[in-house]
Structure formats: C-alpha cells, structure tokens
Design an enzyme around this catalytic site. Structure first.
Site, PDB file in Angstrom:
ATOM      1  N   GLU A   1       0.845  -1.200   0.000  1.00 15.77           N
ATOM      2  CA  GLU A   1       0.000   0.000   0.000  1.00 15.77           C
ATOM      3  C   GLU A   1       0.879   1.248   0.000  1.00 15.77           C
ATOM      4  O   GLU A   1       1.785   1.359   0.814  1.00 15.77           O
ATOM      5  CB  GLU A   1      -0.916  -0.024   1.234  1.00 15.77           C
ATOM      6  CG  GLU A   1      -1.688   1.242   1.497  1.00 15.77           C
ATOM      7  CD  GLU A   1      -2.575   1.694   0.338  1.00 15.77           C
ATOM      8  OE1 GLU A   1      -3.415   0.896  -0.111  1.00 15.77           O
ATOM      9  OE2 GLU A   1      -2.407   2.841  -0.125  1.00 15.77           O
TER      10      GLU A   1
ATOM     11  N   CYS B   1      -9.454  17.614  21.399  1.00 13.17           N
ATOM     12  CA  CYS B   1      -8.654  16.406  21.596  1.00 13.17           C
ATOM     13  C   CYS B   1      -7.489  16.273  20.636  1.00 13.17           C
ATOM     14  O   CYS B   1      -6.562  15.532  20.906  1.00 13.17           O
ATOM     15  CB  CYS B   1      -9.525  15.156  21.558  1.00 13.17           C
ATOM     16  SG  CYS B   1     -10.352  14.861  20.000  1.00 13.17           S
TER      17      CYS B   1
ATOM     18  N   ARG C   1     -15.492   7.535  -6.785  1.00 17.35           N
ATOM     19  CA  ARG C   1     -15.769   6.173  -7.238  1.00 17.35           C
ATOM     20  C   ARG C   1     -14.873   5.866  -8.431  1.00 17.35           C
ATOM     21  O   ARG C   1     -14.766   6.686  -9.334  1.00 17.35           O
ATOM     22  CB  ARG C   1     -17.223   6.053  -7.685  1.00 17.35           C
ATOM     23  CG  ARG C   1     -18.269   6.530  -6.689  1.00 17.35           C
ATOM     24  CD  ARG C   1     -19.600   6.674  -7.416  1.00 17.35           C
ATOM     25  NE  ARG C   1     -20.693   7.136  -6.583  1.00 17.35           N
ATOM     26  CZ  ARG C   1     -21.028   8.411  -6.428  1.00 17.35           C
ATOM     27  NH1 ARG C   1     -20.307   9.365  -7.006  1.00 17.35           N
ATOM     28  NH2 ARG C   1     -22.075   8.741  -5.705  1.00 17.35           N
TER      29      ARG C   1
ATOM     30  N   LYS D   1     -28.571   5.946  -8.396  1.00 19.46           N
ATOM     31  CA  LYS D   1     -29.298   5.375  -7.259  1.00 19.46           C
ATOM     32  C   LYS D   1     -29.896   6.475  -6.404  1.00 19.46           C
ATOM     33  O   LYS D   1     -30.697   6.211  -5.521  1.00 19.46           O
ATOM     34  CB  LYS D   1     -28.342   4.535  -6.404  1.00 19.46           C
ATOM     35  CG  LYS D   1     -28.050   3.168  -7.003  1.00 19.46           C
ATOM     36  CD  LYS D   1     -27.577   2.175  -5.946  1.00 19.46           C
ATOM     37  CE  LYS D   1     -26.096   2.227  -5.677  1.00 19.46           C
ATOM     38  NZ  LYS D   1     -25.280   1.186  -6.305  1.00 19.46           N
TER      39      LYS D   1
ATOM     40  N   CYS E   1     -17.370  18.739  18.010  1.00 21.64           N
ATOM     41  CA  CYS E   1     -16.390  19.833  17.935  1.00 21.64           C
ATOM     42  C   CYS E   1     -15.317  19.555  16.894  1.00 21.64           C
ATOM     43  O   CYS E   1     -14.463  20.399  16.661  1.00 21.64           O
ATOM     44  CB  CYS E   1     -15.795  20.130  19.304  1.00 21.64           C
ATOM     45  SG  CYS E   1     -14.373  19.134  19.737  1.00 21.64           S
TER      46      CYS E   1
ATOM     47  N   HIS F   1     -25.123  -3.087   0.461  1.00 22.62           N
ATOM     48  CA  HIS F   1     -26.292  -3.003  -0.413  1.00 22.62           C
ATOM     49  C   HIS F   1     -27.049  -4.324  -0.489  1.00 22.62           C
ATOM     50  O   HIS F   1     -26.517  -5.380  -0.152  1.00 22.62           O
ATOM     51  CB  HIS F   1     -25.859  -2.591  -1.824  1.00 22.62           C
ATOM     52  CG  HIS F   1     -25.589  -1.118  -1.956  1.00 22.62           C
ATOM     53  ND1 HIS F   1     -26.584  -0.174  -1.917  1.00 22.62           N
ATOM     54  CD2 HIS F   1     -24.427  -0.441  -2.131  1.00 22.62           C
ATOM     55  CE1 HIS F   1     -26.045   1.026  -2.065  1.00 22.62           C
ATOM     56  NE2 HIS F   1     -24.736   0.900  -2.195  1.00 22.62           N
TER      57      HIS F   1
HETATM   58  C1  LIG Z   1     -19.091   8.243  -3.093  1.00 24.61           C
HETATM   59  C2  LIG Z   1     -19.014   6.741  -2.989  1.00 24.61           C
HETATM   60  C3  LIG Z   1     -20.059   6.027  -2.427  1.00 24.61           C
HETATM   61  C4  LIG Z   1     -19.996   4.647  -2.336  1.00 24.61           C
HETATM   62  N1  LIG Z   1     -20.960   3.980  -1.649  1.00 24.61           N
HETATM   63  C5  LIG Z   1     -20.859   2.635  -1.506  1.00 24.61           C
HETATM   64  C6  LIG Z   1     -21.783   1.910  -0.715  1.00 24.61           C
HETATM   65  O1  LIG Z   1     -22.630   2.505  -0.036  1.00 24.61           O
HETATM   66  N2  LIG Z   1     -21.720   0.571  -0.675  1.00 24.61           N
HETATM   67  C7  LIG Z   1     -20.768  -0.107  -1.381  1.00 24.61           C
HETATM   68  O2  LIG Z   1     -20.791  -1.326  -1.358  1.00 24.61           O
HETATM   69  N3  LIG Z   1     -19.833   0.551  -2.102  1.00 24.61           N
HETATM   70  C8  LIG Z   1     -19.849   1.899  -2.154  1.00 24.61           C
HETATM   71  N4  LIG Z   1     -18.883   2.572  -2.846  1.00 24.61           N
HETATM   72  C9  LIG Z   1     -17.844   1.817  -3.508  1.00 24.61           C
HETATM   73  C10 LIG Z   1     -16.748   1.352  -2.581  1.00 24.61           C
HETATM   74  O3  LIG Z   1     -16.337   2.407  -1.738  1.00 24.61           O
HETATM   75  C11 LIG Z   1     -15.577   0.890  -3.419  1.00 24.61           C
HETATM   76  O4  LIG Z   1     -16.025  -0.051  -4.354  1.00 24.61           O
HETATM   77  C12 LIG Z   1     -14.482   0.222  -2.604  1.00 24.61           C
HETATM   78  O5  LIG Z   1     -14.133   0.989  -1.501  1.00 24.61           O
HETATM   79  C13 LIG Z   1     -13.266   0.006  -3.458  1.00 24.61           C
HETATM   80  O6  LIG Z   1     -12.263  -0.561  -2.679  1.00 24.61           O
HETATM   81  P1  LIG Z   1     -10.866  -0.928  -3.290  1.00 24.61           P
HETATM   82  O7  LIG Z   1     -10.132  -1.688  -2.273  1.00 24.61           O
HETATM   83  O8  LIG Z   1     -11.072  -1.613  -4.578  1.00 24.61           O
HETATM   84  O9  LIG Z   1     -10.178   0.453  -3.618  1.00 24.61           O
HETATM   85  P2  LIG Z   1      -9.390   1.412  -2.641  1.00 24.61           P
HETATM   86  O10 LIG Z   1     -10.050   1.516  -1.346  1.00 24.61           O
HETATM   87  O11 LIG Z   1      -9.136   2.658  -3.382  1.00 24.61           O
HETATM   88  O12 LIG Z   1      -8.023   0.664  -2.434  1.00 24.61           O
HETATM   89  C14 LIG Z   1      -6.994   0.736  -3.368  1.00 24.61           C
HETATM   90  C15 LIG Z   1      -5.708   1.030  -2.644  1.00 24.61           C
HETATM   91  O13 LIG Z   1      -4.645   0.904  -3.567  1.00 24.61           O
HETATM   92  C16 LIG Z   1      -3.635   1.813  -3.240  1.00 24.61           C
HETATM   93  N5  LIG Z   1      -2.769   1.983  -4.419  1.00 24.61           N
HETATM   94  C17 LIG Z   1      -3.115   2.544  -5.588  1.00 24.61           C
HETATM   95  N6  LIG Z   1      -2.069   2.504  -6.418  1.00 24.61           N
HETATM   96  C18 LIG Z   1      -1.044   1.928  -5.764  1.00 24.61           C
HETATM   97  C19 LIG Z   1       0.311   1.615  -6.106  1.00 24.61           C
HETATM   98  N7  LIG Z   1       0.824   1.892  -7.285  1.00 24.61           N
HETATM   99  N8  LIG Z   1       1.096   1.031  -5.173  1.00 24.61           N
HETATM  100  C20 LIG Z   1       0.585   0.739  -3.955  1.00 24.61           C
HETATM  101  N9  LIG Z   1      -0.672   1.013  -3.598  1.00 24.61           N
HETATM  102  C21 LIG Z   1      -1.485   1.590  -4.487  1.00 24.61           C
HETATM  103  C22 LIG Z   1      -4.440   3.027  -2.859  1.00 24.61           C
HETATM  104  O14 LIG Z   1      -3.690   3.916  -2.091  1.00 24.61           O
HETATM  105  C23 LIG Z   1      -5.623   2.424  -2.118  1.00 24.61           C
HETATM  106  O15 LIG Z   1      -5.414   2.387  -0.726  1.00 24.61           O
HETATM  107  C24 LIG Z   1     -18.901   3.965  -2.902  1.00 24.61           C
HETATM  108  C25 LIG Z   1     -17.843   4.699  -3.427  1.00 24.61           C
HETATM  109  C26 LIG Z   1     -17.877   6.076  -3.438  1.00 24.61           C
HETATM  110  C27 LIG Z   1     -16.685   6.840  -3.910  1.00 24.61           C
END
Ligand SMILES: Cc1cc2nc3c(=O)[nH]c(=O)nc-3n(C[C@H](O)[C@H](O)[C@H](O)COP(=O)(O)OP(=O)(O)OC[C@H]3O[C@@H](n4cnc5c(N)ncnc54)[C@H](O)[C@@H]3O)c2cc1C
Lengths: 418, 496
Positions: free
Chosen positions: B33, B454, B317, B253, B449, B51
């Site tokens: 990470e 804190c 997203r 949605k 706050c 969901h």
């Molecule tokens: C506004 C919004 C609302 C949403 N609401 C919902 C919801 O209600 N319910 C639901 O199920 N989903 C929801 N989602 C979707 C959900 O948040 C995502 O699908 C999910 O968090 C994606 O997770 P991830 O692990 O794939 O990505 P991330 O959490 O982005 O993890 C990817 C990680 O990779 C790291 N990374 C990137 N490039 C590199 C690199 N080169 N080297 C090392 N590390 C790297 C990043 O730093 C990051 O920590 C929502 C998303 C958004 C933005």
C-alpha cells in the site's frame, strides 16, 4: 456490586475554569462540602493558554494574564482545601430528586459515582469549526480553531504555520492575530462577515498595531491545499450577508484560523431535560443561576458567552450562593418568579427569571450597534442612558430588588435610540 | 515451495483478498500500500452501505450482480468474526409518483433473479409507521431488510489486523512503480522500497488500477473518478431509522438519507464525473453540496439548519470502462490478476471478490490451495471507552490508568483507547504516526467539535509514543505536519 467508587458531597462543580473555580471557592467559603471536576490535566480551563493581559480588572481589581488569574483562583482553592480531580470527565448526571443527584465521572483513578445535593455546571463552551460555517474545499492540515491554535502554541509550544488568515474579528480572533504576529508569522488578513468588527475596541487596536488588513463584510468560502492549506477563497457580502458574485479573490496562506464564535457546552444538561434558550445556547436560569432543574446551577460560558472572565467568575460565585441557599432551604425560596423579556434591539439576556428577593445583574447583548441610546425597563419605569452599544460588548446592568418589586409578572428590556 | 502473492492496494478489496488468501498454507501473501495506513483510498469515503444486491442487471453487469448479494451474505458473518461496527437496519426505496411503483416492481423482479427473495412493497400507512419523518409526498416503498451499514475504514483495519495475525506481510508507504514481467509471466513488483518478488500479482489499486495494469502492459480499460459528496450532522439531530433511497433513475441510485453507524444523520452522495487525471481531487464543492441538499430534502424535508453540519466530505468512485467490475486473471501476463473498476457496490462485494480471486488462483492459475490447519477467523475490536460500563472502566484502570482518562469530549475516547490504537497501528506496520490513523480506530476528533479539544492531546500522545517533536506529527501522512517547528521557530529565524 457495581464496582464503582461511591462518594458524597453537598455540591459537585463540573468544570475547573474560572466559573467553576470561583464557584468551588465560594461554596467552600460558605461552608459547603465541595468536589471540583475537570477533564484537563490542570485547573483553570482555557485561562492557562490565554497568556495575554486583560483578565481580572473587576474581580481582582488588577490586570492579570490568564495564567495569573487561574493561579490566584487555584491557590485559593488549594488553601481552602477544595477537593478536586483533574483528568476527570463527567459522563453522566442523574437527577433522582431535588436533593439527590448523581454525578458519574471517570478519571485515571477510576470511575466514581458521586451523590450530591446540588450541582454547579460550568463546562464552558466549544468553538464553531470550519464545517459549521460552510467552508468547502480540501481538508488538509493547517485549519485550526483559534482555541486549538492557542493550545498548540501556548500550552504545547508548537508553531502551526507561517502565513495566517484569521476568520472572524471577535476578541479571540484578534488576540490570535496578535499572538501569531508576535511570534513572527505573517498575518495576511482578518476576514469578518459583519459590516463591523466583532471584538472589544481595545482589541481592534491590535490590527493597527501590527498592520493587519481587516476585511469587513467578507467571508471565507473555500480552502485549497490537499495535504496542507495553500490558499483560501474570500468573497464580499452585501448588507443582507448575501454573497456578491464576481467579488471573489484568493489569499495565499498555509494556515486558516477559525474564530467564528463559541457555543455553550450543554450536552449533559440537555440530557437530563434542562431547558435551553435558543438565543444564548445555554440553559434558562433564574437570578441564582439555577437551571430549570431544581438544584442544578450553571455558570460562565455554559450559560452565555461572556466577554470578560470577571463576569464569569461573578456568575460562579452567585451559583455557589444559590447552592448554599438551596441546601439550607431544600430549594430556592421564592414567592413569585418574574420573567425578564427581550424587547427592541436586545438579542439575548440573562437571567431569564427574577425572584425580586435580591438585586441582580442583567447580562445582555444588543442585535445592532447604536449610538446615544436609552436602555428601558418600561414595566418598572427604569431608564439608563448609554453613549454606545455594540453586539460585541456585553451589557451588564444592575436592577435593585425594590425596582424589580414594582413588576407584576414580566419585565421587558429594550434598547432604543434617544 | 510457497507461492508468493503480492496484492497491490490495501483498500477493502485488497484487504479482503489478503484475509481470504491467509487461509492457505502454501501461499506467502504480501499486501502493498502506498498510503501510510490501510483503507485510505476509495474505501475511506463512501456511503458505507452493505447493499441489497437487487439493482444490478445481471445481463449488463454480471460480476456486480453476482458478487453484491454474495458479499452481503458474507458480511453478516465477517462483521461477527472481526467485530466490525455495523447495523442491519434495512432500506426503503421510496416512491413519490405512481410510476415509481413500476420501477420498484422491476427491482423486486431483478432481486429475485439475483437471489434476494426477502423484499416487499410497503404501502403508505406502513411506510409512515416505519419512518414518520419522510416527505409527505411518499406513497409507498420497497422494503429491503438485508441492507446494512458498516464502518468502512474500521472494516479494512479489522480485516488487515486479522490477515496479519494469520501471517500476511504488509508493506505500507510502499508504492508500486513497475511490474516485472518475463516471458509473459509476472516476477514481482518494483516499489520505492525495492523489489518484491511474486509469482502472482493482484491489482486491487482502486482508482489507480488502470495505471497499475498498464505497468504490466494491459491497457484495455481506463478508470475515471466520479465524485460523491456528503453532509454529516451533529449526533443530536434525529434521522431515519432505515436507509432511505429515492426510486432510482436510469442514471443514479439517488441521494441517500440515513443515520450512519455512529448515530449521525448523513446525506449524500451526488455524482460528478471528473477527468481521469483528477484522482486525488477530494475537495468538496458548493455546487455538489447544494445538489446533495436539494436531493435529500425531497426525501427528508426536515433537514437541520446548515450550522448543525459537523462535516462535509467527498469520495471518488473508480468508474471503469464498461461499468462492470473487472476481476480476472489476464491471459497475456501469467500470474497477473486484475481486481479493477471496483466501484459501488464494491464495499458490499469485497468479501465475495476475495473468494472469487481465490477461485481464480485455483482454477485459472492452477495453484492448488492447501488450507491451514490453524487459521484464526477472529479479531477483537479495540477497546472503546464509550461502550464500557463504569465497572468495566474500573477493571481496566487497575491495569492502566490511561483507560480512565477521557481525551475526546464529544465521543468519549480515553487515552487508553488511543494507546491501544497506536499498538495496533504498529502491529500492521503503520510507520508514520498520524492523527487520522488514531481517528479511524478510536473515533476521536469525529464528534460535534471536530477535534479542537482532543487533537492537541492526540498529537502529544503520538509525539511521545513515536519519540518525535510534536510539530512533526501529521494529520494524514507526510506533507500534513501539524506545525512548522517550536513556537519560537519564526522569531529565531532558523526554520527548516
Ligand atoms: C461516493 C461513494 C459512495 C460509495 N458507496 C458505496 C456503498 O454505499 N456501498 C458499497 O458497497 N460501495 C460503495 N462505494 C464503492 C466502494 O467504496 C468501493 O467499491 C471500494 O471501496 C473500493 O475498494 P478498493 O479496495 O477496490 O479500492 P481502494 O479503497 O481505493 O483501495 C486501493 C488502494 O490501492 C492503493 N494503491 C493505488 N495505487 C497503488 C500503487 N501503485 N502502489 C501501492 N498502492 C497503491 C491506494 O492507495 C488504495 O489504498 C462507494 C464509493 C464512493 C466513492
């Protein structure tokens, strides 16, 4: 067994700032058995971080700094043998009956259940933060409330930044402008929403002393800078506080200090049903600072935001006196409460109820600045001339019990031009 | 011989994959990470909903349709095993026009297809019985009882803690900058902290999954950010008991009104498409927030005054080309698995995504997986002072007085909670102390706050614990230092 340490007192004072300490000292002097609680590691509330002068002119008849003011009260409390805990957070208040109340608190020594006859609630206030005043944009480092910046600098010795924009020209904002300037930072602007500055006249001088630009009728609407503040967007507002399109400009800075007012901390009071005055944000109180819950008193910024620590301490003493009367009589003896009402150009006032059994100080704020005014209490025919009134400066006026006695149910306070 | 697996990205996807793969004896799992802590990417700011899995069309988005409901069912187990804060409060999709019922019927139909029998239409009377605060325009709703909410970052933290306890190695502040491929096979990843050898590389890089895929020569998709903004209100503001959605339109949605798990009324998100290069733009905007406000008001007319807002925030997203999750072993590069385009409902789907990846490793890459005889499915949540009884406080204080000392006034977080958070940060390899790392574990600074009381105390604790001057403590990693030096640094003129 609940596993709790159980102790008993006549009065528990919640909050070790000037209101609470003055209350505890006075209660002890009046012969009550007092416990003082504060969640900081030290007594004094915010005073120890207020290293500028301006404290105590009325109360100690001498101009002191915040730490000096706190020291004097602390010394007195220790001399009198007031019991106290620091790093002690009250978690809950229970009101079993008028003379049986329970305060539950936690401290490094453990969780305690205190049985007490009265409570003086002097928990102070908190500051409004950037989100509450609608600032959008990035949320990096460098956005502080004035009090937090002050804590960092004057309790912990940390310099938050180099180029500072202050939001709000109240006393706290102005004092922080000076504080930053004195430490060599470049205070680039003080931004004030209203068409007039919010602080006491003596503090507005700071801007001249340090050549700090003041933007009246302006507001900060946006912060840029992902990791750390890089600049803020400012816009002009009209007399109705509506933004004037096309007047936006950016100020480069690395720190934004929000000094947008204080909000009384009343959560524990509202949890047990004390009534709150929407105008002050604090509890409704009578002339002994008793809340709408018998035997629970309040004092200081928890009740209304004061400009002077002297008033805060004065309120604490009055609450202590109230606690004494309450314990002696099983309640505050009064035949008839008279309601104090807001009239023309009065934004807020306390106390809300007067017994007519004693002289009182009325603390009030006006809505708008005005020159050459008369403060009137029509029901009792009392009038008082003042050369100037400003929202920033709290009015403190004395009503004598003979005057109050002339009213039937209500007394109105109004501020009208002559 | 162990098969070495490198997972890029410690978001909810990467973390879940790490946990599931930690079950197997013959895998050596590395979780990589770039951020200083886990869960700080897309997984940090979202609606936090588990969901119901009823709305994705299995013909158009087969992966989403399949994994969402599977993920929902798995979360019911995972929150228990890992003690993740959650609430199963169900959702109402509210109709305000007669035509809306057609759409709700379609959702029921699709829900059945996707494997969700537990849905029904409620009429106006029942609806107002369930949610008296709803707009008077409401005429009925679709009731989906299996919807819930979790703490998304606490979830990532919990999963990673459990994965590490089961042998996963973490590499934080480690950015993957290249992928070594030889003869069509992955050999490992180049990072700012050196080369990490790997037989299998899993790309779970969230918004950056397209860039990481390109490092392996795979460029058939692109990810662009779609911003969503939110308001969070003070905890004294009454909100709905259930998750409220408007009836969806073909594009969205809609804006949700809900009480999030800590008891704060939350509204959002809107949807604003950003160009692919703006993957770091998490600024809230006035226009976007205005849209959220207007949208929420249609469902929940009694919104509090704006000064009751305690926080606004935005999330991005990761929207992929084609719209469906891209989860597959890439044939051109043996050992490279994409877990890309994990947009909503990625949080819900994450546990199912993880099992999908395990299956891909078995079936497509042909690595037989051998289960560990001892694998620990459990993880204990950090001590939360606010959940303790006074008697429990006294028990803990006997061990360590810090547990009796409350430092966060709004949320009642004790110094003991913070010290425990620091221990846990160290356990999963967090190197750089930050206030946000403490915040996400303890809830300090997230109350009314917003931390003005804190934060200075937390800074002191971090400075002491990591033995650095307090001004070097960061808010959220390098570049967000709390100060520039000691208070005399400018006057002395020797600032760094
Ligand atoms: C506004 C919004 C609302 C949403 N609401 C919902 C919801 O209600 N319910 C639901 O199920 N989903 C929801 N989602 C979707 C959900 O948040 C995502 O699908 C999910 O968090 C994606 O997770 P991830 O692990 O794939 O990505 P991330 O959490 O982005 O993890 C990817 C990680 O990779 C790291 N990374 C990137 N490039 C590199 C690199 N080169 N080297 C090392 N590390 C790297 C990043 O730093 C990051 O920590 C929502 C998303 C958004 C933005």
């Amino acid at each position: 067994m609940s596993g709790l340490h159980i102790i008993q007192y006549d009065v528990v004072v919640i909050g070790g700032g000037p209101a609470g300490m003055a209350a505890a000292v006075k209660a002890k002097e009046l012969g009550l058995n007092v416990l003082l609680l504060d969640d900081n590691e030290y007594l004094g509330g915010i005073l120890p971080q207020c290293i500028h002068p301006g404290f105590g002119i009325h109360y100690f008849k001498e101009e002191l700094t915040g730490p000096e003011f706190a020291y004097r009260l602390t010394k007195r409390a220790l001399e009198l043998g007031v019991d106290y805990y620091t790093a002690a957070r009250v978690l809950e208040i229970k009101n079993y009956s008028d003379i049986e109340k329970v305060v539950i608190f936690s401290s490094p020594k453990g969780a305690f259940e205190v049985w007490t006859k009265t409570i003086i609630y002097a928990a102070g206030a908190r500051e409004r933060h950037a989100f509450e005043i609608g600032i959008v944009g990035d949320r990096g480092a460098g956005i502080y409330t004035a009090g937090e910046a002050q804590t960092l600098m004057d309790i912990y010795g940390i310099m938050p930044g180099r180029e500072i924009v202050i939001v709000g020209s109240g006393d706290v904002g102005l004092i922080m402008a000076r504080r930053f300037a004195l430490e060599g930072a470049n205070v680039k602007a003080v931004i004030e929403l209203m068409p007039y500055p919010g602080g006491l006249a003596r503090n507005i001088m700071i801007l001249k002393d340090f050549d700090i630009p003041l933007y009246l009728s302006h507001k900060v609407v946006e912060v840029k800078g992902k990791n750390r503040v890089e600049r803020v967007k400012v816009i002009k507002v009209d007399e109705n506080l509506n933004e004037i399109p096309g007047t936006e400009f950016w100020i480069e800075c690395d720190t934004v200090v929000i000094s947008a007012g204080l909000i009384p901390s009343v959560k524990l009071l509202t949890n047990i049903g004390a009534e709150i005055d929407p105008a002050t944000g604090g509890p409704i109180v009578n002339d002994l600072f008793e809340t709408t819950i018998p035997g629970i008193f309040a004092a200081g910024n928890t009740v209304l935001i004061n400009d002077l620590v002297d008033y805060v301490a004065e309120q604490g003493e009055l609450a202590a006196y109230g606690a004494k009367l309450f314990i002696e009589n099983g309640g505050i003896p009064t035949k008839h409460w008279i309601k104090l009402r807001k009239g023309e150009n009065v934004r807020l006032l306390i106390p809300h109820y007067l017994s007519g059994e004693r002289d009182v100080f009325i603390y009030a704020r006006v809505k708008r600045p005005m020159e050459n005014v008369e403060v009137r209490f029509p029901e009792i025919g009392k009038r008082l001339r003042l050369p100037i009134v400003k929202p920033a400066e709290m009015l403190r006026l004395k009503l004598r019990k003979e005057d109050i006695a002339k009213a039937k149910d209500e007394i109105t306070m109004e501020v009208v031009p002559l | 011989m162990k098969t070495k697996v490198a997972i890029i990205g410690a978001g909810i996807s990467g973390a879940s994959i790490a946990r599931v793969l930690s079950r197997y004896e013959n895998l050596e799992v590395h979780l990589i990470e770039k951020a200083p802590d886990v869960g700080w990417g897309v997984s940090k700011a979202n609606t936090a909903l588990i969901h119901g899995g009823y709305d994705d069309d299995p013909k158009k988005y087969p992966m989403r349709a399949k994994l969402c409901i599977k993920g929902n069912r798995l979360w019911h187990e995972w929150v228990k095993e890992l003690q993740i804060p959650h609430i199963w409060n169900g959702a109402l999709i509210v109709a305000t026009k007669e035509e809306d019922f057609d759409e709700l019927e379609r959702l029921i139909e699709r829900g059945r297809e996707n494997g969700i029998p537990e849905m029904r239409i409620v009429d106006r009377d029942e609806l107002f019985h369930l949610e008296p605060g709803l707009t008077k325009e409401a005429i009925g709703a679709l009731w989906v009882p299996i919807v819930g909410q979790i703490g998304p970052i606490p979830a990532v933290i919990a999963i990673v803690e459990n994965a590490v306890a089961n042998g996963v190695k973490t590499h934080l502040e480690t950015e993957v900058r290249g992928i070594k491929v030889e003869n069509g096979e992955v050999k490992g990843v180049e990072t700012n902290n050196g080369f990490i050898e790997a037989d299998i590389v899993i790309n779970a890089a969230g918004l950056y999954a397209d860039e990481v895929a390109r490092m392996a020569g795979i460029d058939y998709f692109e990810i662009h950010p779609r911003k969503g903004e939110y308001f969070l209100f003070d905890d004294a503001i009454p909100g709905p008991k259930r998750v409220l959605f408007p009836t969806p339109t073909p594009i969205s949605k809609g804006i949700v009104v809900t009480t999030e798990i800590s008891g704060h009324l939350m509204i959002g998100p809107n949807a604003q498409d950003l160009p692919p290069e703006e993957k770091e733009d998490l600024a809230t905007t006035r226009g976007g927030l205005e849209q959220v406000w207007e949208g929420a008001k249609k469902l929940w007319p009694n919104l509090p005054p704006k000064w009751k807002v305690i926080r606004t925030f935005a999330g991005l997203r990761p929207e992929p080309t084609g719209g469906d999750f891209i989860i597959k072993a890439e044939e051109e590069v043996w050992g490279f698995i994409n877990v890309a385009g994990i947009r909503s409902p990625g949080l819900t789907s994450a546990p199912a995504i993880a099992y999908e990846v395990a299956e891909i490793i078995q079936c497509d890459l042909g690595v037989g997986l051998v289960e560990k005889t001892k694998w620990n499915p459990y993880r204990k949540e950090i001590t939360h002072f606010f959940m303790l009884s006074p008697a429990q406080i006294n028990e803990l204080v006997k061990k360590n007085p810090a547990y009796g000392k409350v430092i966060c006034r709004c949320n009642h977080v004790s110094e003991g909670d913070v010290l425990e958070a620091i221990e846990r940060m160290k356990f999963i390899g967090v190197k750089m102390p930050s206030v946000d790392s403490v915040k996400f574990r303890t809830k300090a600074t997230t109350g009314t706050c917003q931390g003005s009381f804190c934060r200075p105390r937390i800074i002191q604790l971090l400075a002491k614990e990591y033995n650095i001057p307090p001004w070097k403590v960061t808010l959220k990693g390098s570049g967000s230092e709390i100060g520039i030096g000691d208070v005399k640094v400018l006057v002395r003129g020797d600032e760094a």
